[in-house]
Design an enzyme around this catalytic site. Structure first.
Site, PDB file in Angstrom:
ATOM      1  N   TYR A 100       0.866  -1.166   0.000  1.00  0.00           N
ATOM      2  CA  TYR A 100       0.000   0.000   0.000  1.00  0.00           C
ATOM      3  C   TYR A 100       0.912   1.227   0.000  1.00  0.00           C
ATOM      4  O   TYR A 100       1.983   1.210   0.635  1.00  0.00           O
ATOM      5  CB  TYR A 100      -0.793   0.073   1.303  1.00  0.00           C
ATOM      6  CG  TYR A 100      -2.156  -0.569   1.374  1.00  0.00           C
ATOM      7  CD1 TYR A 100      -3.053  -0.524   0.323  1.00  0.00           C
ATOM      8  CD2 TYR A 100      -2.570  -1.175   2.564  1.00  0.00           C
ATOM      9  CE1 TYR A 100      -4.321  -1.076   0.456  1.00  0.00           C
ATOM     10  CE2 TYR A 100      -3.835  -1.728   2.690  1.00  0.00           C
ATOM     11  CZ  TYR A 100      -4.708  -1.674   1.626  1.00  0.00           C
ATOM     12  OH  TYR A 100      -5.956  -2.204   1.767  1.00  0.00           O
ATOM     13  N   ASN A 144      -7.556   2.392   3.339  1.00  0.00           N
ATOM     14  CA  ASN A 144      -8.075   1.764   4.578  1.00  0.00           C
ATOM     15  C   ASN A 144      -6.935   1.432   5.539  1.00  0.00           C
ATOM     16  O   ASN A 144      -6.413   2.305   6.190  1.00  0.00           O
ATOM     17  CB  ASN A 144      -8.921   0.528   4.251  1.00  0.00           C
ATOM     18  CG  ASN A 144     -10.044   0.322   5.257  1.00  0.00           C
ATOM     19  OD1 ASN A 144     -10.930   1.157   5.303  1.00  0.00           O
ATOM     20  ND2 ASN A 144     -10.030  -0.745   6.030  1.00  0.00           N
ATOM     21  N   GLU A 146      -6.338   0.398   8.422  1.00  0.00           N
ATOM     22  CA  GLU A 146      -6.329   0.831   9.833  1.00  0.00           C
ATOM     23  C   GLU A 146      -5.447   2.065  10.021  1.00  0.00           C
ATOM     24  O   GLU A 146      -4.707   2.186  10.997  1.00  0.00           O
ATOM     25  CB  GLU A 146      -5.876  -0.308  10.773  1.00  0.00           C
ATOM     26  CG  GLU A 146      -6.917  -1.364  10.993  1.00  0.00           C
ATOM     27  CD  GLU A 146      -7.145  -2.226   9.772  1.00  0.00           C
ATOM     28  OE1 GLU A 146      -8.197  -2.041   9.125  1.00  0.00           O
ATOM     29  OE2 GLU A 146      -6.319  -3.070   9.460  1.00  0.00           O
ATOM     30  N   ASN A 203      -9.536   0.894  -3.105  1.00  0.00           N
ATOM     31  CA  ASN A 203      -9.487  -0.244  -2.187  1.00  0.00           C
ATOM     32  C   ASN A 203     -10.887  -0.607  -1.732  1.00  0.00           C
ATOM     33  O   ASN A 203     -11.585   0.234  -1.166  1.00  0.00           O
ATOM     34  CB  ASN A 203      -8.650   0.111  -0.958  1.00  0.00           C
ATOM     35  CG  ASN A 203      -8.406  -1.091  -0.064  1.00  0.00           C
ATOM     36  OD1 ASN A 203      -7.530  -1.905  -0.346  1.00  0.00           O
ATOM     37  ND2 ASN A 203      -9.182  -1.222   0.993  1.00  0.00           N
ATOM     38  N   GLU A 204     -11.266  -1.836  -1.994  1.00  0.00           N
ATOM     39  CA  GLU A 204     -12.573  -2.324  -1.532  1.00  0.00           C
ATOM     40  C   GLU A 204     -13.664  -1.280  -1.737  1.00  0.00           C
ATOM     41  O   GLU A 204     -14.496  -1.063  -0.857  1.00  0.00           O
ATOM     42  CB  GLU A 204     -12.504  -2.724  -0.046  1.00  0.00           C
ATOM     43  CG  GLU A 204     -11.672  -3.952   0.221  1.00  0.00           C
ATOM     44  CD  GLU A 204     -11.744  -4.436   1.660  1.00  0.00           C
ATOM     45  OE1 GLU A 204     -12.173  -3.661   2.536  1.00  0.00           O
ATOM     46  OE2 GLU A 204     -11.380  -5.590   1.916  1.00  0.00           O
ATOM     47  N   GLU A 293      -6.696  -9.765  -0.797  1.00  0.00           N
ATOM     48  CA  GLU A 293      -6.405  -9.750   0.641  1.00  0.00           C
ATOM     49  C   GLU A 293      -7.086 -10.973   1.213  1.00  0.00           C
ATOM     50  O   GLU A 293      -8.318 -11.058   1.209  1.00  0.00           O
ATOM     51  CB  GLU A 293      -6.989  -8.508   1.331  1.00  0.00           C
ATOM     52  CG  GLU A 293      -6.242  -7.237   1.072  1.00  0.00           C
ATOM     53  CD  GLU A 293      -6.900  -6.045   1.779  1.00  0.00           C
ATOM     54  OE1 GLU A 293      -7.506  -6.231   2.855  1.00  0.00           O
ATOM     55  OE2 GLU A 293      -6.816  -4.936   1.221  1.00  0.00           O
ATOM     56  N   TYR A 359      -0.425  -7.936  14.233  1.00  0.00           N
ATOM     57  CA  TYR A 359      -1.470  -8.564  13.440  1.00  0.00           C
ATOM     58  C   TYR A 359      -1.541 -10.090  13.641  1.00  0.00           C
ATOM     59  O   TYR A 359      -2.300 -10.774  12.991  1.00  0.00           O
ATOM     60  CB  TYR A 359      -1.248  -8.247  11.947  1.00  0.00           C
ATOM     61  CG  TYR A 359      -2.531  -8.030  11.156  1.00  0.00           C
ATOM     62  CD1 TYR A 359      -3.191  -6.815  11.184  1.00  0.00           C
ATOM     63  CD2 TYR A 359      -3.081  -9.061  10.396  1.00  0.00           C
ATOM     64  CE1 TYR A 359      -4.356  -6.611  10.466  1.00  0.00           C
ATOM     65  CE2 TYR A 359      -4.254  -8.875   9.673  1.00  0.00           C
ATOM     66  CZ  TYR A 359      -4.887  -7.643   9.715  1.00  0.00           C
ATOM     67  OH  TYR A 359      -6.043  -7.442   9.001  1.00  0.00           O
TER      68      TYR A 359
HETATM   69  C1  GAL Z   1      -9.635  -4.788   4.561  1.00  0.00           C
HETATM   70  C2  GAL Z   1      -8.903  -3.566   4.030  1.00  0.00           C
HETATM   71  C3  GAL Z   1      -7.502  -3.469   4.609  1.00  0.00           C
HETATM   72  C4  GAL Z   1      -7.543  -3.672   6.094  1.00  0.00           C
HETATM   73  C5  GAL Z   1      -8.190  -4.991   6.404  1.00  0.00           C
HETATM   74  C6  GAL Z   1      -8.304  -5.296   7.860  1.00  0.00           C
HETATM   75  O1  GAL Z   1     -10.992  -4.611   4.428  1.00  0.00           O
HETATM   76  O2  GAL Z   1      -8.832  -3.580   2.643  1.00  0.00           O
HETATM   77  O3  GAL Z   1      -6.961  -2.233   4.284  1.00  0.00           O
HETATM   78  O4  GAL Z   1      -8.260  -2.639   6.648  1.00  0.00           O
HETATM   79  O5  GAL Z   1      -9.489  -4.983   5.916  1.00  0.00           O
HETATM   80  O6  GAL Z   1      -7.090  -5.284   8.475  1.00  0.00           O
END
Ligand code: GAL
Length: 985
Positions: A100, A144, A146, A203-204, A293, A359
């Site tokens: 990213y 996104n 976080e 993104n999404e 993802e 994570y």
């Molecule tokens: C996805 C998003 C990521 C991150 C992930 C959760 O929906 O594309 O950027 O937020 O969720 O960690």
């Protein structure tokens, strides 16, 4: 052999498959076979260096499973370590990394962009190129992740028009960012000799969508020279941008099946996806099936259970069950989010999450290996070296116990090879269940296992391979999973594995009856009808079996128990050859010069190794040192990597000399705030409604990060009984109020966003004169824009500030001043950037910086023996000595059993390495990456303590390495850390 057999094999495959599969799948298989399994490659017409078909992407014509992991350079503010982490990706046999790019990280102010120092994205591309990883670029503009504002720069909050929509204002802003970042991305594309093979749009973008906006992004990327295929990650299998305006070249989706509640980690949901293949066929059949993802861990909120619990939830068993289900569904592009999470240092995170972004990922925040990392390696190496897996169509095999165990059949369309992916129907089942599968091979039809047991023991999934030509061998079937295989010259080798004590059968084709099998007693062998079957129990280590005489070349079968399999590495020495080495904690690289092989890697203890090498390699070095190898039987060399205890030194902070200064003069009514910004706005572009004027949203005045101060002045009167305030900020925020220098209270936002301060007349309020309210707001970042509804514009500040008891309330009853980080968007510290420092007095005056003259401050010791009100600053220096050749990632840990409400900011060499909430947790340990911390010298430590309760007492703080590795970690340069002097200039 492969070519000769190919035609007959295909027809046999059809025959085998048609007897068991359902009609639609057969039609599909036939259709694919008409296309030859090598159907014409598709490209985007801009480059043919990256092409694709229904199965996989091809890079420079080479078909590959794209096994990628997510890495965020902005979560590791020490560029020297990027190479370290990406070497680890490569060592785990990832062939891709997804980056990213975080707009806000590079742009403190509209029109200002910075790609220097820790923001030098070129270094991230270089690291990927150096280790040989393909790169997926994801520059948003919205990402996104976080992050504060979901990656948007804070200044965008002042935009009037909606973000992520096609409108002139937003178009101009996104173009500004893309112009800046595209330069780097375009120059690093494969077409320019760089590593970038794909580029994501937004993104999404799956709610409140706008195809014109997506189309505009596509056009902009194109205008800026991005020619690699575009991709898009739909939030799920929802069909957003799969077709039509705004659609990318290769559509895909995201999936987080375990969710994000780590507090009950073993309660897996039963929501594994089984409809992806149908969906893909309906939606984008001409493209490979991609999950851009897929859950590789989980984030954890303030007050959450902590990352060890997230790891437990998304552990190696999860990786087995869920990733293998992906492959069974047809996924051939998989990006694991996160593979290395890192640190949301300073003010980069959004409010939900705290500093660590470990994570529970495969590689931990300090860069350590986990069992899941090794599991991912087992899978990735299989996917890269058992090639028929790449071009398969699904069929339904016959099996017993099919109510309990789901078996997906995958038939290669080019060879007779078939795969059987076995998993429990109930993903979270912990039962031990036995099963048999009917297999149809070119060597006959069997029910396997033929003479032993095949089981799934709890949360496991297996990929079994049949009818597979590898090197000069022909595998009939194996009930052990394959890790990899390799031609070593005089003989071939294959590594297979399953959990310890589980039965296994491994059957290959042999000629004649002269086959010799050398193995210990744990393995029995039998030859019938030209098939040699080994039957065994998986050992606790690795059992070698040497087969000679029956095949073109001898075959070494290495049968590994699971724990042992985890420590096998198949490290490439060139495009076609991998060498096998067992034992080390990490094998980074291998290279051959004449008859010697040079490995680099890390060990955590003295390690016995086994090495299987091509015939012409007869000696070895490890990190440059000669290793005494003994040639054992069956072409297996053995040796020992000696771990030498290093003399690691670091200051005992309890013994250190600390300096203390109080740090909240703003609470004093006499404090001079004449230089502060006057809050005088009457309107806002924020999405947060307000009840009073002036607008008290710090972002509107250019202050975006960390602690904010508001000072309100009003003339007293006998009518005024008090005042009412409502704060607005993100999760885990807190605020503290003083009136005329007296502490009125500290509040956490969840429970007390609003507070009425009453009955103050006759006590604190000076009815005759001027009164000063001082408010400290501890912010935790801005919301993101997941729903594309401008939620990132939620305010940080006060929505209401009202005097009580005033009968004739005017809308503007208090005069306000506001203060945040020094300089606001004109950063006082551009090197550390927009998220490093907030508006504490000490931050504005450089108390956190190296070289700040603290000699006039009081001496102190930590743990602090005094209870302090307001803000307190502590400074000391510490020394570290971690000798070269070792990696001992360092941390600072807080130890405080009290639940006193206080927050701290930890500054190491001027870098904000973490926010600590003594009252919330869960994080107590903070990673100090090498490069930020000088691991061979002196460092400056400053801790700001913000008491939310009336007073607080900082507990113990200690330095502590996470682990000690004898390591080939690449050299890491110290990042530039400007000191106090630089700020004075
Ligand atoms: C996805 C998003 C990521 C991150 C992930 C959760 O929906 O594309 O950027 O937020 O969720 O960690």
């Amino acid at each position: 052999m492969l070519l000769k057999g190919a035609l007959t094999s295909i027809s046999l495959a059809i025959a085998a498959v048609t007897s068991v599969i359902a009609v639609p799948i057969r039609q599909n298989l036939a259709r694919r076979q008409n296309e030859g399994g090598n159907s014409t490659d598709l490209t985007n017409g801009l480059t043919d260096l990256v092409s694709w078909d229904t199965y996989t992407v091809k890079v420079q014509g080479e078909r590959l499973f794209l096994f990628s992991g997510e890495f965020h350079y902005y979560r590791l503010p020490s560029p020297g370590l990027w190479l370290d982490i990406l070497q680890k990706f490569k060592a785990l046999d990832y062939n891709g990394v997804s980056f990213y790019f975080f707009w806000g990280y590079h742009s403190p102010k509209k029109g200002v962009y910075d790609f220097e120092g820790i923001r030098d994205v070129q270094k991230a591309f270089d690291a990927a190129a150096e280790v040989g990883l393909h790169v997926i670029t994801r520059a948003g503009p919205y990402i996104n992740s976080e992050l504060d504002c979901g990656g948007f720069p804070s200044w965008l909050m002042d935009m009037h028009s909606p973000a992520r929509k096609y409108n002139p204002e937003n178009n101009a802003n996104t173009e500004e960012w893309l112009t800046a970042i595209d330069k780097y991305m375009a120059a690093n594309q494969i077409t320019e000799g760089g590593p970038v093979i794909m580029n994501q749009l937004d993104n999404e973008f799956s709610f409140n969508t706008d195809p014109h906006y997506m189309e505009h992004l596509k056009q902009k990327f194109l205008d800026d020279g991005m020619v690699v295929p575009t991709i898009f990650n739909d939030v799920g299998t929802n069909g957003n941008f799969a077709r039509g305006e705004g659609a990318p070249d290769i559509y895909g989706w995201d999936r987080y099946p375990a969710g994000f509640d780590c507090s009950n980690p073993l309660a897996w949901p039963n929501n594994r996806s089984t409809d992806w293949r149908d969906y893909h066929e309906r939606t984008n059949d001409e493209q490979p099936m991609a999950v851009y993802e897929f859950q590789g861990g989980a984030f954890d909120p303030w007050g959450g259970p902590g990352y060890p619990e997230c790891y437990k939830m998304v552990n190696e068993q999860y990786a087995k069950v869920y990733y293998k289900n992906n492959y069974a569904q047809g996924i051939r592009i998989q990006n694991l989010y996160m593979t290395y999470g890192g640190t949301s240092w300073g003010g980069i995170p959004k409010p939900t999450v705290y500093t660590s972004y470990d994570y529970g990922a495969a590689i931990t925040e300090p860069g350590l290996m986990t069992t899941k990392a090794y599991e991912n390696k087992l899978q990735a190496t299989f996917l890269h070296t058992v090639k028929p897996f790449l071009t398969t169509e699904r069929f339904e095999p016959e099996s017993d116990n099919s109510d309990i165990i789901l078996i997906d059949g995958l038939a290669d369309v080019n060879t007779p090879t078939k795969f059987y992916v076995a998993q429990h129907w109930l993903s979270k089942s912990e039962d031990l269940d036995e099963f048999h599968i009917k297999i149809e091979t070119t060597d006959g039809n069997f029910e396997i296992p033929r003479s032993s047991k095949l089981v799934l023991n709890g949360r496991d999934a297996k990929i079994l391979t049949t009818d597979f030509d590898f090197n000069s061998q022909h595998l009939v079937y194996s009930t052990s999973e394959i890790f990899t295989h390799q031609d070593m010259g005089s003989h071939d080798v294959i590594v297979v594995y399953a959990y310890e004590e589980e039965d296994g059968e491994f059957a290959i084709k042999v000629n004649g009856d002269d086959t010799q099998v050398e193995a210990d007693d744990s393995v029995t062998s039998e030859t019938a009808d030209g098939i040699l079957q080994l039957t065994y129990k998986h050992p606790s280590g690795t059992t070698p079996v040497y087969i000679s005489g029956g095949t073109e070349k001898d075959l070494l079968v290495l049968i590994a128990g699971y724990r042992s399999a985890l420590r096998w590495w198949a490290t490439p020495i060139n495009k076609d050859t991998r060498v096998l080495i067992h034992g080390p904690y990490l094998v980074r690289t291998a290279s051959v010069s004449e008859s010697s092989i040079a490995f680099t890697g890390d060990i955590d203890e003295t390690t016995a190794i086994q090495v299987v090498l091509p015939d012409d390699i007869t000696s070895m070095t490890w990190n440059g040192e000669q290793v005494q190898l003994e040639q054992g039987e069956h072409g297996i060399w053995t040796g020992t990597l000696e771990f030498t205890e290093p003399d690691i030194q670091y200051t005992d902070l309890q013994e250190a000399t600390w300096k203390y200064s109080p740090g909240s003069p703003e609470a004093d009514p006499e404090f001079d705030d004449s230089e502060w910004v006057t809050a005088d706005h009457l309107s806002t572009n924020s999405t947060t409604p307000h009840d009073t004027w002036p607008i008290l949203y710090a972002d509107d005045y250019g202050f975006h990060t960390g602690v904010l101060w508001f000072r309100g002045t009003f003339n007293g009167s006998s009518e005024i009984t008090g005042f009412n305030l409502t704060a607005h900020s993100g999760d885990a925020s807190a605020w503290v109020a003083w009136l005329n220098g007296e502490y009125l209270g500290g509040f956490d936002i969840e429970n007390n966003a609003n507070h009425a301060f009453t009955d103050l007349n006759g006590t604190l309020i000076d009815a005759e004169g001027e009164n000063v309210i001082s408010l400290l707001l501890w912010t935790t970042g801005h919301e993101d824009d997941f729903n594309a509804d401008d939620d990132y514009k939620q305010a940080r500040g006060f929505t209401q500030a009202e005097l009580l008891g005033v009968s004739n309330q005017t809308i503007w009853s208090i005069d306000w001043k506001v203060q945040g980080n020094l300089g606001g968007e004109d950063l006082a510290d551009p090197v550390r950037g927009p998220y490093n420092e907030g508006g504490l007095y000490g931050e504005r005056n450089g108390w956190h910086l190296p070289g700040f003259p603290d000699n006039e401050w009081e001496d102190a010791s930590i743990p602090e023996s005094n209870s302090r009100t307001g803000v307190s600053w502590y400074r000391t220096s510490f020394e570290v000595n971690i000798p070269d050749g070792y990696d001992a990632p360092l941390s600072l840990r807080y130890i405080d059993d009290s639940k006193t409400r206080y927050r701290t900011i930890l500054y190491v060499n001027g870098w904000n390495m973490g926010r600590y909430a003594n009252d919330l947790g869960p994080q107590t340990q903070y990673y100090l990456p090498k490069g930020i911390v000088n691991t061979q010298g002196e460092n400056t430590l400053a801790i700001a303590v913000i008491a939310i309760d009336e007073a607080a007492q900082l507990g113990q703080v200690i330095l502590e390495p996470y682990d000690v590795l004898q390591s080939a970690i690449p050299p890491v340069e110290l990042v530039e850390s400007p000191g106090y002097d630089a700020r004075q200039q």
